[in-house]
Scaffold this active site. Structure first.
Site, PDB file in Angstrom:
ATOM      1  N   GLY A  16       0.812  -1.222   0.000  1.00 23.06           N
ATOM      2  CA  GLY A  16       0.000   0.000   0.000  1.00 23.06           C
ATOM      3  C   GLY A  16       0.842   1.267   0.000  1.00 23.06           C
ATOM      4  CG  LEU A  18       2.211   4.319   6.082  1.00 22.46           C
ATOM      5  CD1 LEU A  18       3.162   5.508   5.923  1.00 22.46           C
ATOM      6  CD2 LEU A  18       1.280   4.566   7.267  1.00 22.46           C
ATOM      7  CB  ALA A  68      -6.795  -0.025   6.363  1.00 22.94           C
ATOM      8  CB  THR A  70      -8.043   2.797   2.363  1.00 26.38           C
ATOM      9  OG1 THR A  70      -7.599   2.249   1.109  1.00 26.38           O
ATOM     10  CG2 THR A  70      -7.030   2.466   3.432  1.00 26.38           C
ATOM     11  CG  ASP A 110      -8.466  12.325   8.952  1.00 28.26           C
ATOM     12  OD1 ASP A 110      -8.481  11.183   8.447  1.00 28.26           O
ATOM     13  OD2 ASP A 110      -8.477  13.357   8.260  1.00 28.26           O
ATOM     14  CE1 TYR A 133     -10.679   3.394   6.125  1.00 27.72           C
ATOM     15  CE2 TYR A 133     -11.097   5.716   6.600  1.00 27.72           C
ATOM     16  CZ  TYR A 133     -10.210   4.675   6.404  1.00 27.72           C
ATOM     17  OH  TYR A 133      -8.857   4.911   6.494  1.00 27.72           O
ATOM     18  CE  LYS A 137      -7.929   2.436  10.008  1.00 25.92           C
ATOM     19  NZ  LYS A 137      -6.770   1.564   9.696  1.00 25.92           N
TER      20      LYS A 137
HETATM   21  N1  LIG Z   1      -5.006   6.971   2.260  1.00 23.24           N
HETATM   22  C1  LIG Z   1      -5.306   7.952   3.120  1.00 23.24           C
HETATM   23  O1  LIG Z   1      -5.462   9.132   2.756  1.00 23.24           O
HETATM   24  C2  LIG Z   1      -5.430   7.648   4.585  1.00 23.24           C
HETATM   25  C3  LIG Z   1      -5.912   8.655   5.416  1.00 23.24           C
HETATM   26  C4  LIG Z   1      -6.014   8.406   6.776  1.00 23.24           C
HETATM   27  C5  LIG Z   1      -5.622   7.182   7.288  1.00 23.24           C
HETATM   28  N2  LIG Z   1      -5.176   6.209   6.463  1.00 23.24           N
HETATM   29  C6  LIG Z   1      -4.773   4.923   7.063  1.00 23.24           C
HETATM   30  O2  LIG Z   1      -3.420   4.696   6.736  1.00 23.24           O
HETATM   31  C7  LIG Z   1      -3.183   3.291   6.615  1.00 23.24           C
HETATM   32  C8  LIG Z   1      -2.480   3.002   5.304  1.00 23.24           C
HETATM   33  O3  LIG Z   1      -3.320   3.463   4.243  1.00 23.24           O
HETATM   34  P1  LIG Z   1      -2.836   3.366   2.731  1.00 23.24           P
HETATM   35  O4  LIG Z   1      -3.334   4.568   2.020  1.00 23.24           O
HETATM   36  O5  LIG Z   1      -1.380   3.017   2.682  1.00 23.24           O
HETATM   37  O6  LIG Z   1      -3.706   2.112   2.249  1.00 23.24           O
HETATM   38  P2  LIG Z   1      -3.675   1.398   0.831  1.00 23.24           P
HETATM   39  O7  LIG Z   1      -2.697   2.054  -0.090  1.00 23.24           O
HETATM   40  O8  LIG Z   1      -5.092   1.268   0.415  1.00 23.24           O
HETATM   41  O9  LIG Z   1      -3.078  -0.033   1.194  1.00 23.24           O
HETATM   42  C9  LIG Z   1      -3.835  -0.933   1.946  1.00 23.24           C
HETATM   43  C10 LIG Z   1      -2.998  -2.163   2.215  1.00 23.24           C
HETATM   44  O10 LIG Z   1      -3.846  -3.077   2.918  1.00 23.24           O
HETATM   45  C11 LIG Z   1      -3.771  -4.346   2.267  1.00 23.24           C
HETATM   46  N3  LIG Z   1      -5.028  -5.059   2.417  1.00 23.24           N
HETATM   47  C12 LIG Z   1      -6.276  -4.590   2.237  1.00 23.24           C
HETATM   48  N4  LIG Z   1      -7.159  -5.567   2.468  1.00 23.24           N
HETATM   49  C13 LIG Z   1      -6.444  -6.671   2.812  1.00 23.24           C
HETATM   50  C14 LIG Z   1      -6.767  -7.995   3.192  1.00 23.24           C
HETATM   51  N5  LIG Z   1      -8.038  -8.413   3.253  1.00 23.24           N
HETATM   52  N6  LIG Z   1      -5.753  -8.845   3.468  1.00 23.24           N
HETATM   53  C15 LIG Z   1      -4.471  -8.451   3.419  1.00 23.24           C
HETATM   54  N7  LIG Z   1      -4.085  -7.211   3.058  1.00 23.24           N
HETATM   55  C16 LIG Z   1      -5.075  -6.344   2.766  1.00 23.24           C
HETATM   56  C17 LIG Z   1      -3.474  -4.038   0.819  1.00 23.24           C
HETATM   57  O11 LIG Z   1      -2.905  -5.196   0.239  1.00 23.24           O
HETATM   58  P3  LIG Z   1      -3.264  -5.638  -1.266  1.00 23.24           P
HETATM   59  O12 LIG Z   1      -2.591  -4.604  -2.123  1.00 23.24           O
HETATM   60  O13 LIG Z   1      -2.715  -6.983  -1.386  1.00 23.24           O
HETATM   61  O14 LIG Z   1      -4.770  -5.564  -1.335  1.00 23.24           O
HETATM   62  C18 LIG Z   1      -2.489  -2.870   0.953  1.00 23.24           C
HETATM   63  O15 LIG Z   1      -1.186  -3.357   1.168  1.00 23.24           O
HETATM   64  C19 LIG Z   1      -4.533   2.614   6.804  1.00 23.24           C
HETATM   65  O16 LIG Z   1      -4.657   2.198   8.134  1.00 23.24           O
HETATM   66  C20 LIG Z   1      -5.540   3.728   6.543  1.00 23.24           C
HETATM   67  O17 LIG Z   1      -6.731   3.494   7.270  1.00 23.24           O
HETATM   68  C21 LIG Z   1      -5.078   6.413   5.118  1.00 23.24           C
END
Ligand SMILES: NC(=O)c1ccc[n+]([C@@H]2O[C@H](COP(=O)([O-])OP(=O)(O)OC[C@H]3O[C@@H](n4cnc5c(N)ncnc54)[C@H](OP(=O)(O)O)[C@@H]3O)[C@@H](O)[C@H]2O)c1
Length: 291
Positions: A16, A18, A68, A70, A110, A133, A137
């Site tokens: 993902g 992060l 997550a 997301t 947030d 969502y 979380k």
């Molecule tokens: N994006 C934002 O703006 C944002 C804002 C606030 C907080 N956050 C938090 O920051 C964290 C990282 O977010 P991100 O943007 O890096 O997320 P992301 O790019 O959507 O990546 C999500 C990761 O979770 C994995 N995943 C999802 N479902 C899965 C499952 N069932 N089994 C195993 N792996 C699974 C995905 O793997 P696959 O690729 O294999 O599916 C991917 O590696 C999360 O906790 C999110 O809630 C994000």
């Protein structure tokens, strides 16, 4: 800054935004990581988590869960899946982490707040998510905290490979396609490179329990953030970035003000004197310096 000590970090969600930045950060710091893919470790299986954590436990310094679901609108359509990935899986991971005595960091959001307050949310402000969502979380965070883990809230995160708010604005500016940007929705853009350094600080300076806000010192609304992007990239914004006084909704509701206060977190990370500037971070991101 480096990350001290021997052992490896277990980074979950390494594909993902992060997770991939964190793996690059650890690699540059000379720290080894385990980063099983979703095919290698099924986090929806309690048995698989227990087996993997217990087998690798002796060499793991800390577990960082960036997994997550997301997709905010997807979660609204399929709450069962949202709770499975965002609540039940981290609860079980934190349970096993506690059992084997390894610190557990849960990355959160947030969106656990309703966005109705006018001032920045402190770490201990009561949560009140307004969409599935955020609810899923929040539920996961509570389970992690109950099991002695740590919750790091982040917002508006900017990675290298996937689309995000900033890439959406850049696309609109380049193609001169008008987009509506809210003057009410407050927060702060945060690069995953900057976040990875702060997670390194967390590991080095804290006991990895409780809640932290890994965010910059000040805030911006979506429209002003758009103007800043057009200025840094020298792309005309007239007629393209349209200010609107409402939040753009999909199926799920989005909170307005999700300003998070970093005061307590900065004290614990011994960073009180340093400036955590979203302008600097976003400028580096836009100039391709955040790798
Ligand atoms: N994006 C934002 O703006 C944002 C804002 C606030 C907080 N956050 C938090 O920051 C964290 C990282 O977010 P991100 O943007 O890096 O997320 P992301 O790019 O959507 O990546 C999500 C990761 O979770 C994995 N995943 C999802 N479902 C899965 C499952 N069932 N089994 C195993 N792996 C699974 C995905 O793997 P696959 O690729 O294999 O599916 C991917 O590696 C999360 O906790 C999110 O809630 C994000």
């Amino acid at each position: 800054m480096g990350v001290e000590g021997v052992g490896v970090f277990l980074v979950l969600g390494g594909s993902g935004n992060l997770g991939s930045a964190l793996l690059r950060f650890f690699e540059l710091s000379g720290t080894s990581c385990l980063a099983p893919s979703s095919a290698e470790l099924n986090v929806l299986s309690r048995d698989a988590i227990s087996k993997y954590f217990i087998q690798n436990g002796p060499k793991i310094k800390a577990i960082i869960n960036c997994i997550a679901w997301t997709d905010v609108d997807g979660c609204e359509r399929n709450p069962e899946k949202a709770f499975e990935v965002n609540s039940i899986a981290p609860a079980h991971m934190a349970n096993v982490a506690q059992y084997i005595g390894v610190p557990f960091i849960q990355i959160s959001t947030d969106y656990v707040f309703d966005g109705k307050g006018g001032s920045p949310y402190s770490e201990d402000h009561p949560t009140n998510p307004i969409q599935v969502y955020g609810q899923s979380k929040d539920h996961g965070d509570r389970a992690v905290l109950m099991r002695g883990g740590c919750v790091a809230r982040v917002q508006w995160i900017l990675g290298q490979s996937k689309k995000n708010f900033v890439t959406w604005v850049i696309d609109a500016l380049k193609s001169q396609t008008p987009i509506n940007l809210s003057t009410l929705q407050m927060g702060g853009p945060t690069s995953c490179a900057w976040l990875s350094e702060r997670i390194g600080d967390l590991i080095n300076h804290t006991t990895l329990t409780g809640i932290y806000h890994l965010v910059h010192d000040d805030y911006v609304n979506r429209y002003d953030c758009g103007l800043f992007i057009s200025e840094v990239l020298n792309l005309p914004h007239e007629g393209v970035l349209v200010p609107v006084d409402h939040v753009n909704f999909g199926i799920a509701k989005r909170p307005e003000n999700t300003m998070l206060s970093n005061k307590h977190t900065k004290t614990l990370l011994r960073a009180v004197g340093s400036e955590w500037s979203w302008r600097e971070d976003l400028t580096d991101y836009l100039r391709g310096k955040c790798v």
